[in-house]
Design a protein around this motif. Sequence first.
Motif, PDB file in Angstrom:
ATOM      1  N   VAL A  29       0.823  -1.073   0.000  1.00  0.00           N
ATOM      2  CA  VAL A  29      -0.031  -0.052  -0.167  1.00  0.00           C
ATOM      3  C   VAL A  29       0.982   1.276  -0.066  1.00  0.00           C
ATOM      4  CG1 VAL A  29      -1.898   1.116   1.276  1.00  0.00           C
ATOM      5  CG2 VAL A  29      -1.768  -1.136   1.363  1.00  0.00           C
ATOM      6  N   ARG A  30       0.709   2.090  -1.035  1.00  0.00           N
ATOM      7  CA  ARG A  30       1.581   3.267  -1.021  1.00  0.00           C
ATOM      8  C   ARG A  30       0.541   4.461  -1.461  1.00  0.00           C
ATOM      9  NH1 ARG A  30       6.368   3.671   1.033  1.00  0.00           N
ATOM     10  NH2 ARG A  30       7.096   4.771  -1.115  1.00  0.00           N
ATOM     11  N   ARG A  31       0.936   5.846  -1.334  1.00  0.00           N
ATOM     12  CA  ARG A  31       0.096   6.646  -2.022  1.00  0.00           C
ATOM     13  C   ARG A  31       0.221   6.396  -3.398  1.00  0.00           C
ATOM     14  NH1 ARG A  31       3.015  10.512   1.779  1.00  0.00           N
ATOM     15  NH2 ARG A  31       1.645  10.805   3.710  1.00  0.00           N
ATOM     16  N   ILE A  42       7.216  -6.556  -6.903  1.00  0.00           N
ATOM     17  CA  ILE A  42       7.315  -7.846  -7.522  1.00  0.00           C
ATOM     18  C   ILE A  42       6.972  -9.171  -6.261  1.00  0.00           C
ATOM     19  CG2 ILE A  42       9.155  -9.628  -7.984  1.00  0.00           C
ATOM     20  CD1 ILE A  42      10.793  -7.408  -9.527  1.00  0.00           C
ATOM     21  N   ALA A  43       7.389  -8.771  -4.965  1.00  0.00           N
ATOM     22  CA  ALA A  43       7.208  -9.670  -3.710  1.00  0.00           C
ATOM     23  C   ALA A  43       5.677  -9.759  -3.494  1.00  0.00           C
ATOM     24  CB  ALA A  43       7.949  -9.108  -2.610  1.00  0.00           C
ATOM     25  N   ALA A  44       4.794  -8.671  -3.661  1.00  0.00           N
ATOM     26  CA  ALA A  44       3.372  -8.518  -3.257  1.00  0.00           C
ATOM     27  C   ALA A  44       2.476  -9.545  -4.024  1.00  0.00           C
ATOM     28  CB  ALA A  44       3.211  -7.103  -3.131  1.00  0.00           C
ATOM     29  N   ARG A  45       1.494  -9.550  -3.341  1.00  0.00           N
ATOM     30  CA  ARG A  45       0.270 -10.397  -4.229  1.00  0.00           C
ATOM     31  C   ARG A  45      -0.416  -9.266  -5.000  1.00  0.00           C
ATOM     32  NH1 ARG A  45       0.394 -15.677  -5.133  1.00  0.00           N
ATOM     33  NH2 ARG A  45       1.118 -16.866  -3.054  1.00  0.00           N
ATOM     34  N   GLY A  46      -0.453  -8.268  -4.509  1.00  0.00           N
ATOM     35  CA  GLY A  46      -1.137  -7.000  -5.013  1.00  0.00           C
ATOM     36  C   GLY A  46      -0.669  -5.678  -4.439  1.00  0.00           C
ATOM     37  N   VAL A  47      -1.071  -4.736  -5.257  1.00  0.00           N
ATOM     38  CA  VAL A  47      -0.773  -3.212  -5.182  1.00  0.00           C
ATOM     39  C   VAL A  47      -1.839  -2.566  -5.172  1.00  0.00           C
ATOM     40  CG1 VAL A  47       0.840  -1.495  -5.847  1.00  0.00           C
ATOM     41  CG2 VAL A  47       1.580  -3.663  -6.230  1.00  0.00           C
ATOM     42  N   LEU A  48      -1.798  -1.634  -3.888  1.00  0.00           N
ATOM     43  CA  LEU A  48      -2.943  -0.564  -3.752  1.00  0.00           C
ATOM     44  C   LEU A  48      -2.431   0.508  -3.428  1.00  0.00           C
ATOM     45  CD1 LEU A  48      -6.053   0.139  -3.019  1.00  0.00           C
ATOM     46  CD2 LEU A  48      -5.640  -0.625  -0.429  1.00  0.00           C
ATOM     47  N   THR A  49      -2.816   1.698  -4.364  1.00  0.00           N
ATOM     48  CA  THR A  49      -2.448   3.149  -3.916  1.00  0.00           C
ATOM     49  C   THR A  49      -3.657   4.054  -3.978  1.00  0.00           C
ATOM     50  OG1 THR A  49      -2.404   3.800  -6.440  1.00  0.00           O
ATOM     51  CG2 THR A  49      -0.463   2.609  -5.698  1.00  0.00           C
ATOM     52  N   SER A  50      -3.401   5.201  -3.422  1.00  0.00           N
ATOM     53  CA  SER A  50      -4.443   6.105  -3.018  1.00  0.00           C
ATOM     54  C   SER A  50      -4.573   7.292  -4.084  1.00  0.00           C
ATOM     55  CB  SER A  50      -4.445   6.657  -1.483  1.00  0.00           C
ATOM     56  OG  SER A  50      -3.021   7.380  -1.605  1.00  0.00           O
ATOM     57  N   ARG A  51      -3.538   7.184  -4.978  1.00  0.00           N
ATOM     58  CA  ARG A  51      -3.429   8.227  -6.141  1.00  0.00           C
ATOM     59  C   ARG A  51      -3.384   7.467  -7.425  1.00  0.00           C
ATOM     60  NH1 ARG A  51       0.706  12.526  -3.425  1.00  0.00           N
ATOM     61  NH2 ARG A  51      -0.565  13.306  -1.438  1.00  0.00           N
ATOM     62  N   GLY A  52      -3.500   8.035  -8.350  1.00  0.00           N
ATOM     63  CA  GLY A  52      -3.220   7.724  -9.614  1.00  0.00           C
ATOM     64  C   GLY A  52      -4.181   6.975 -10.298  1.00  0.00           C
ATOM     65  N   GLY A  53      -3.999   6.751 -11.845  1.00  0.00           N
ATOM     66  CA  GLY A  53      -5.038   6.106 -12.581  1.00  0.00           C
ATOM     67  C   GLY A  53      -4.413   4.757 -13.313  1.00  0.00           C
ATOM     68  N   LYS A  54      -5.161   4.475 -14.236  1.00  0.00           N
ATOM     69  CA  LYS A  54      -5.051   3.411 -15.121  1.00  0.00           C
ATOM     70  C   LYS A  54      -3.493   3.586 -15.627  1.00  0.00           C
ATOM     71  CE  LYS A  54      -9.232   0.911 -16.254  1.00  0.00           C
ATOM     72  NZ  LYS A  54      -9.918   0.271 -17.368  1.00  0.00           N
ATOM     73  N   THR A  55      -3.055   4.661 -15.853  1.00  0.00           N
ATOM     74  CA  THR A  55      -1.707   4.858 -16.416  1.00  0.00           C
ATOM     75  C   THR A  55      -0.728   5.237 -15.472  1.00  0.00           C
ATOM     76  OG1 THR A  55      -2.511   7.184 -17.125  1.00  0.00           O
ATOM     77  CG2 THR A  55      -2.950   5.326 -18.836  1.00  0.00           C
ATOM     78  N   SER A  56      -0.720   5.413 -14.368  1.00  0.00           N
ATOM     79  CA  SER A  56      -0.088   5.673 -13.302  1.00  0.00           C
ATOM     80  C   SER A  56       1.150   4.555 -13.214  1.00  0.00           C
ATOM     81  CB  SER A  56      -0.517   5.717 -11.990  1.00  0.00           C
ATOM     82  OG  SER A  56      -0.960   4.223 -11.344  1.00  0.00           O
ATOM     83  N   HIS A  57       2.006   4.957 -12.803  1.00  0.00           N
ATOM     84  CA  HIS A  57       3.393   3.888 -12.512  1.00  0.00           C
ATOM     85  C   HIS A  57       3.222   2.573 -12.141  1.00  0.00           C
ATOM     86  CE1 HIS A  57       6.772   1.939 -10.442  1.00  0.00           C
ATOM     87  NE2 HIS A  57       7.391   2.268 -11.493  1.00  0.00           N
ATOM     88  N   ALA A  58       2.091   2.475 -11.113  1.00  0.00           N
ATOM     89  CA  ALA A  58       1.664   1.300 -10.438  1.00  0.00           C
ATOM     90  C   ALA A  58       0.936   0.470 -11.231  1.00  0.00           C
ATOM     91  CB  ALA A  58       1.023   1.786  -8.958  1.00  0.00           C
TER      92      ALA A  58
END
Length: 897
Positions: free
Chosen positions: A425-427, A438-454
């Motif tokens: 979990v990151r901003r 790579i290590a995580a099962r999934g990534v959750l962010t509070s900012r950004g959209g479908k084209t963000s880095h995450a």
Amino acid sequence: MTKTTYVYDFAKGNRDMKDLLGGKGANLAEMTNLGLPVPPGFTITTEACRQYLAEGTEPDGLAEEVDAHLAALERTMGRALGDAGDPLLVSVRSGAAFSMPGMMETVLNVGLTDSSVAGLAASTGNERFAWDSYRRLIQMFGKTVCGVPGEAFDRALDDAEREHGAAQETALDAAALRALVTTFKKIFKDHTGQDFPQDPREQLRLAIHAVFDSWNAERAILYRRQERIPADLGTAVNVVAMVFGNLGDDSGTGVAFTRDPGTGQRGIYGDYLQNAQGEDVVAGIRNTVPLQDLERIDRGSYDELMRAMSTLEDHYKDLCDIEFTVERGKLWMLQTRVGKRTAAAAFVIATQLVDEGVIDLDEALCRVTGKQLAQLMFPNFGAGGSDRPVARGVAASPGAAVGKVVFSAERAVELAGEGEDVILVRRETNPDDLPGMIAARGVLTSRGGKTSHAAVVARGMGKTCVCGADALEVDVRRGQFTVDGRVVREGDVVSIDGATGDIYLGAVPVEPSPVVQYFEGEIGPDSGVLVRAVHRILSHADSLRALGVRTNADTGPDAARARRFGAQGVGLCRTEHMFLGERRALVERLILAQDEAGRKAALEELLPLQRDDFVEILREMDGLPVTVRLIDPPLHEFLPDLEKLAVSVAVAEATGKEPGRDGELLAAVHRMHEQNPMLGLRGVRLGLVVPGLFDMQVRAVAEAARLLKRDGGDPRPEIMVPLVGTVQELEIVRAAAEKTIAEVDPGVDVSIGTMIELPRAAMTAGQIATAAEFFSFGTNDLTQLTWGFSRDDVEGSFFPRYLEHGIFGVSPFESIDPDGVGRLVRIAAEEGRKARPDLHLGVCGEHGGDPESVHFFASVPLDYVSCSPFRVPVARLEAGRAAVGTTTPSASGSDSR
């Protein structure tokens, strides 16, 4: 001697030059040649980068070429780099042959100085914009070129926002930004010991070097390793005249896709951000608006963008990912590429393009990979269970992920290494978060959209990702986030749904993938767009491939599942797995028996158990071959533990008791103890040393086949002799096996062959083939013995270091080593067939399900590969792709022929 050219204007390149110009440079050239509005610029080649990295200095002549192309760019633009009155500014961007989003460096606004910032303010009539551009340059240049910690700039920016009561940086006025520039320059000098460079050409030179150096940045190396991108390619550098999306609300920047990269549906997909520059959208630091809103904001730019998107998709015949800027109502195209997409979108888009008449089914097969098919077999949340989501973000990369919350990449790596499932979990993420992603099962962010880095990186890796969940107040320093009045701390479990964007507190039950349900026969091939796409492409692969696909199965249920998944037989039945559990005591009695009577009694108990095992598997694979490997355990797996026995005997003796049976066992184990059981009494050696063991197994196979034939079945057993190193071993076992089969039923047809898993066997394959009807390559042991290391011992010890140093691009146990182990396979195949033209050849190590390895085995060529049941569809697909001449799977998401 012909002089090497290191720099190309955009008008001189094309998309076929991506190895030299990098993907970004080649596509900028292609768009220029298509007449699309691309800012002028030039590309420094990957060859220049490779020489720079090898020699530590620029190649001779590069500086002169850059000067000449810069002069031409200045003439085209009518402005000079860093001119005090009306400055030309340029961006310096990386661009490797393979897409590596966010992994390497970019510097914008190169050319701004203390003198030219006033000229920029005057020429644009926007003082705030000029100082904002200058502070961005110092920030990016300091971090990228000079190694100034990014946090130092971030803290200063946060302080400025607090001081001026600004909710975000866009609310800072010109005076605040001018003061921030002074602060940034001080941070720069404090960390570097030098003033921020005021020579525009020196800025350009250093920025180019920084992009070259970023090829070997830790995160870029990690990404290449993850995506199997060769380490020796280097990156190109693109120098482009700056266009500005941060000149006011009539300007902006965005990313567009010609189809939805998440689902594959055609339409208008992307993000737009008014009054923003370059990296703001992909960095995810401000939440964007949907691309459709651009029609309301600037209809002219929107219409031109729609035309450009149509032109590019028609030209590339694929989903295109586009970056663009609007400068005071003027559209500029900054980049395009064949876009990364989710696994589901890859299959859907490929079949859509077939239906639209754009490509044929062969090309559709080239557009998908076995790795993507494997991702589609992961489970999902379905309706999300009975819980309601606590929040919803942007559905950025599909899948169901459940795990403990962590707030740093380091913690994600640490907990994952302990076997925990984690959600990072990151901003917003940045390239430094890659190890945690790579290590995580999934990534959750509070900012950004479908084209963000995450989102972009997660999609490329097949990771579940939800972005832009602005209901989450993420506090990384305190290790918690707050949502709906509830505090979620590190270690708490959350569930995220990358298909819907839903976020749940606690663990949500998962449901099977519809693709797996299709393979299992639970739903039909017309059950939804995705299943139809998978069915069509996989059916086409099956119609083309010459390479058969079998399975490794030791039980009837495993064999049945593999057959449902499309297996054409069993390529490896590991009989030693049948002797674990309650039967282990019988094998122990057999091995330790001191006389013929003891051995015979143990064998008589084992025989009906083995016969029932083989009846079950042969029945499930009726009409298809079943290769039964005679028992091949390291002997210690079936002997009592030496240390425990020694302790038991010692305790008995110390208390004055008779050791009894434990004493006899200890003496026997001492007698048979091996320093290295993996290289000891196992395989054919065990069968020759323990009388009756192989005979019992062969008899069980023959009796099982006789029973099934009597009931009208069509059993097709094959007996494989393991660990053969010389033809004499195989001849002895073969003669005994044929005698036993004849005794059971002369009408039972059983092929007899061997597993090639010793380097000597591979090098003497011509001799061994005279006594074998088939070879099956055991590439797991062949890899261990060729490299001289034990898989169990090395993967957790020095392998990570070897991968880090680039000695391995990928573990040789994961993907076949073509130059060493692969060469042995090729030699053995050629010499075996020369001695026996009808020799049947297969591979039964888990390499048989690895996409890149399947391509290698098809090239040998072998007759079949064998792998675990769940990898059977992957092997089928890759065997079909090999038949139409694709390369091995590429990192870009689409392959070339």
